[in-house]
Structure formats: structure tokens, C-alpha cells
Scaffold this active site. Sequence first.
Site, mmCIF file in Angstrom:
data_model
loop_
_atom_site.group_PDB
_atom_site.id
_atom_site.type_symbol
_atom_site.label_atom_id
_atom_site.label_comp_id
_atom_site.label_asym_id
_atom_site.label_seq_id
_atom_site.Cartn_x
_atom_site.Cartn_y
_atom_site.Cartn_z
ATOM 1 N N CYS A 56 0.774 -1.359 -0.084
ATOM 2 C CA CYS A 56 -0.106 0.020 0.085
ATOM 3 C C CYS A 56 1.043 1.200 0.122
ATOM 4 C CB CYS A 56 -0.898 -0.064 1.107
ATOM 5 S SG CYS A 56 -2.032 -1.395 1.067
ATOM 6 N N HIS A 65 -1.925 8.016 6.473
ATOM 7 C CA HIS A 65 -2.718 6.714 6.019
ATOM 8 C C HIS A 65 -3.867 6.440 6.336
ATOM 9 C CE1 HIS A 65 -2.263 2.871 4.026
ATOM 10 N NE2 HIS A 65 -2.360 2.335 5.039
ATOM 11 N N HIS A 119 -9.608 2.628 0.416
ATOM 12 C CA HIS A 119 -8.336 2.306 0.477
ATOM 13 C C HIS A 119 -7.926 1.620 -0.899
ATOM 14 C CE1 HIS A 119 -4.418 0.838 1.290
ATOM 15 N NE2 HIS A 119 -4.513 0.684 2.534
#
Lengths: 198, 375
Positions: B129, B260, B297
Site C-alpha cells: 500500500c 495513511h 483504500h
Amino acid sequence: MSAENLTTIPWACHSEPVGNAIKDHLFSLKDSRYDPLVGVALCALRNILSKNGKLSASTAVIALTDSGCRSHVKRVTDGIIESRPRQAFFARGGANMLASYASIALESHGPCFSMSGGADALRFALDVSLQMIRSNTCEQILLIAADYEQTDMHAMVLLLDGSNQEYLEKLRVQNDSGTANPSSILRNLMKFNIDTVK
Amino acid sequence: MTVSILYADAMTCLGCGEALFQSLLAGKSGLRPATEAFPNTSGIEHGGQVGVLADVLGNQRVPKIFELAFGKIVPDIFFESEMVIGACSLGDLTGEHAGNPRLALMQQLRLHWPKRKIFPPTTLISNACSSGTDALIMATQAVQSGLADIVSVIAFDSLEPGKLIQHIALGTQSRDRAKPFDANRNGTSFGEGLAVIIVASDQGRARLGWNAIASVAGFGMTCDAYDIAAPFPDGQYAARAISAAIAAVNINTVGYINAHGSGTPLNDAAECAALHRALGAGAQHVNVGSTKGALGHTLGATGLVESVVAVNSLRANIYPPTAGLQELDPTLALNVLKQATLRDCSHEYVLSVTFGFGGVNSAVLLGAVSCLQKT
């Protein structure tokens, strides 16, 4: 290039799996659910450590691969066809696992990432490595090139630092042939330059 | 050396371009129930909400994502690039390029690249990610080293039902929706998207005749070397990445941190700890936001998507709120934005932070055009 040829170069190691060799890297890992290719890369890493001793805790790890963690990915894709979750393989199926497991094995907290591609990726990785050494982002960099080659797996590891910077600057990676993976290009490159390295 | 950002846009479940940023400012969310996004799919009944693209159907999604992106957000100067750096985690897990996003990227670039233009060296960064953030960092390094004057970064990833099922099994997907930094957070909401940022040296910028819209002012990358799926709890290594990114600037000039902020209990706690370690007392005052509750996400694309949001907040002089946040976790002691907040004139920089599986931590500091004019 055989592993024997590389024994004379302290900062380059190659590894191929023989039998259970992929488990014989001797690192004590609490999580060993890695792709077999990661195991081969860890064996090459162990060889580098045996020549160089413990590395800096800020060592960067850059993985280069074309195939990635093919075995784990296949288990996940097969699982999807069967509508079965394979979360352990899924979480460990990214190409970055080649770098992450190496960082965990070394307890190294420097930059850690993977690049996918052939000659372009290798050329870029060498350039980035030089840049990171020159800018003091880190003292040492482990460049791990690992790939499935048909039924075999190969891993080549270079330990880069200020001492071989001059040599790296002279390494020339030819234009992307479109077929060769970084591991095989690097093996051939080192073979071609073996006399210079010695 | 100055590394200018000439172009930044993202294609998400909440749209793209100016419409995307206005929707973020309004606190809107593009998430929708997984059962609605993937009808007649078993195993996703407890999959909460997802951020998938409305016009993308089926399991093999990356080709359609690229087709839409080349029609909507990829500018002409993309084809002037001397280097392309892709970013993706795993991409599609179905079809001819299952789990090999580099091949998918190469196929799509060759399909859309004009015949009269030279096809540039292309590499894909795969770092879970953090892929998108790391690709932007690598592009910056390519410009700084003189390897290229114009580098395009294209980050993408897809969410097919099979991938969602893996995340549900892992426990990372929320049962309801991503609620970053919320006291009742229970996971993230996965999604998909594509983002493009083009960076250039002064020579590259002059050659294209484009003005800078922002700059890359710093970056940091570290690894926890702790666990494949969980972050290091006290955030000490993530803090090092953040500290490296902001090392060259006065912390009071950093106005906004796009965290994040995935909404998983472990991530948000570790990220909060990292911000406190890196910023000290300043961590309680700096504006912090997350877009996971609005955009989902987007896996390997998320770092670049969020850098696009951060660039747009500098350009528009306003920081977006954190969609999905209702009741701030009292243990986190952060100034997480619930409402859009104007950028103070002393704020010259914004920071974008991402974490990923494998314990990777990345941070990139983005500067306003006013900073470029000073240098």
C-alpha cells in the site's frame, strides 16, 4: 555463472535451490510462510552475510524481479476460482515480500521496496542505489534480483556501498531485450565484468 | 535540485479532477455497500462498504480502469515522459496478467502510447500500500540524479470480489465502513483507482512550457522489519520516515498531514504514535486528515491518490475533512479534521504518509508553488 566464480567477489552472491536449500538460509524467522522464491533470495543473502558479517541496521533493501512471488500468486488465483480465501498467501504474494522478508531477517530498518521489470528496472535500481549512497540516505544497499526461470529459481544479491561505488558507475546495462529478467541480466553482467571486479 | 510537480489528478469512486476535490471538501463519500457493488457474490455479506469505480465491472478490471483513465485524467504531456514509473500492489487476480501488474501496465501503455512518440523506459514499483508514494519518491530521485527530466508516475490498483474476500478473511476490511481515527473504527474500506503525477526538472518544465503546481520537498522510507501484516506498535520506524521527509523544513510550516489513516485499530494507533515521535508537541496541533472514508483504500494506488489530494489542498488553500470520522478516539491526541479547514498563509508544506504490508513506511513532503519561487 556459477556460484564458485562469485566466491572471489565479497559483495556479490548467487543462490539456486537444491532440495531443501530454500529452508537452509539459517535465519530465525517467526514467520516462514513465504514464497519459495523468497527462500532462495534468503539463501543468497546468507551467503553475502557469511562474506561480510553483520550489516548496518539502516541497510536499504531493493528487490528486483520480473516474475514476482509466482507460487503464492497462483495459490491465491486458484483459491479465487474455487471461492476459497487464501489470506496467508495473499498477504505474502506481493513482489515486495522479497525485500520485506530480507529486512526482517536482517532486522534492517532502512528503505525497503521492490521494482518489477527487466533491464529498465535494473538500470534504474542501480541509479537509485548510487543516488542513495551519494546522498547518505543509507550506508549500504542490498540489491536482490530474484526470479522464477521456467522451473528453476535464481537469486543474485549485491551489497553496495561507498567502496564499490566507482565500479557501479561503470556498469552498463544494455537496453531492455524484453525477455530477460533482472536476475539473469545481473548474472551475465557480473560474469562479463568478473575480471574488473577481481 | 528542484523537482516540480506539473500535473496531478486521480480517478476514484468519488470522481476525478476539480469535482473530486470539491466532493472531498463537502465531506462526501464514494463508498457503497459491497453487496451492491458486487451483486450475486457469496462471501462478501459482511464486507461493509467498498470504493469501486462505477463504470468498471467484472473481475478483470485493470484494462477498463486504464481505458477510463486515458480518456479522463491522463494529459498529453504524459507522452513526453522520458521515464514512466508505475505503482501497483497485485492488480487483477483474474485474467492473463493475474498478480503481475507490470505486464498489465506495459500492455496498457503500449496500447495507448502514440506511435510517433518514443516509448520510454518503464519500471513498476510494487510495495504493497506504499507503492504509489514510493513511485513518486523514485521519480523524484530519477530527476535529482539527472536520469530523466520528465517522469510520469502512474499508480493503479483494482478491487475484484475475490480480492475483497481475501481482505475480509484477513480482518482488514471493515464490517461497515472505514472510520479513520474514530473510537469505533474496525477496519478499512478497500477500493480501486488510478492516479497520475508528472514531475520534472527545471529543464523539463521549460521544455514542456508548463508551470509547476507544487514541488516534492522531501521524503523518507523505512521498514519496521517486524511483521508482515501488522505495524510496529510504537511507530518508531514510521516516525523515522516522517522525520526524514520533514528534516529540511520548519515543522511549523507543515500545515496538513494526509495520513495513511486506514481505519484499522492497529494502523491508526501506530500512526498516531509515529506522528507524536516525529513531530513532538506539534503533533497535537497540525491538521491531520484521511481520505480512506471517502475514497476507500485504493491499495497500491492509495499513496499517489493521496498525494494528488495533498497537492490540490495546497493549490486550493483548503484541507479536506475526514469522511467517516464521527467520534475521535480519545487515546490518539491528534487534530483530525472533521471539517474543511483553510490553509494558513504560514503553511508552505503538506505531508502524505502511507504504510504497507511487509512493514513499509513512506512519507513525502509536498511544497506549495510559493516555496518554489523562493528557491
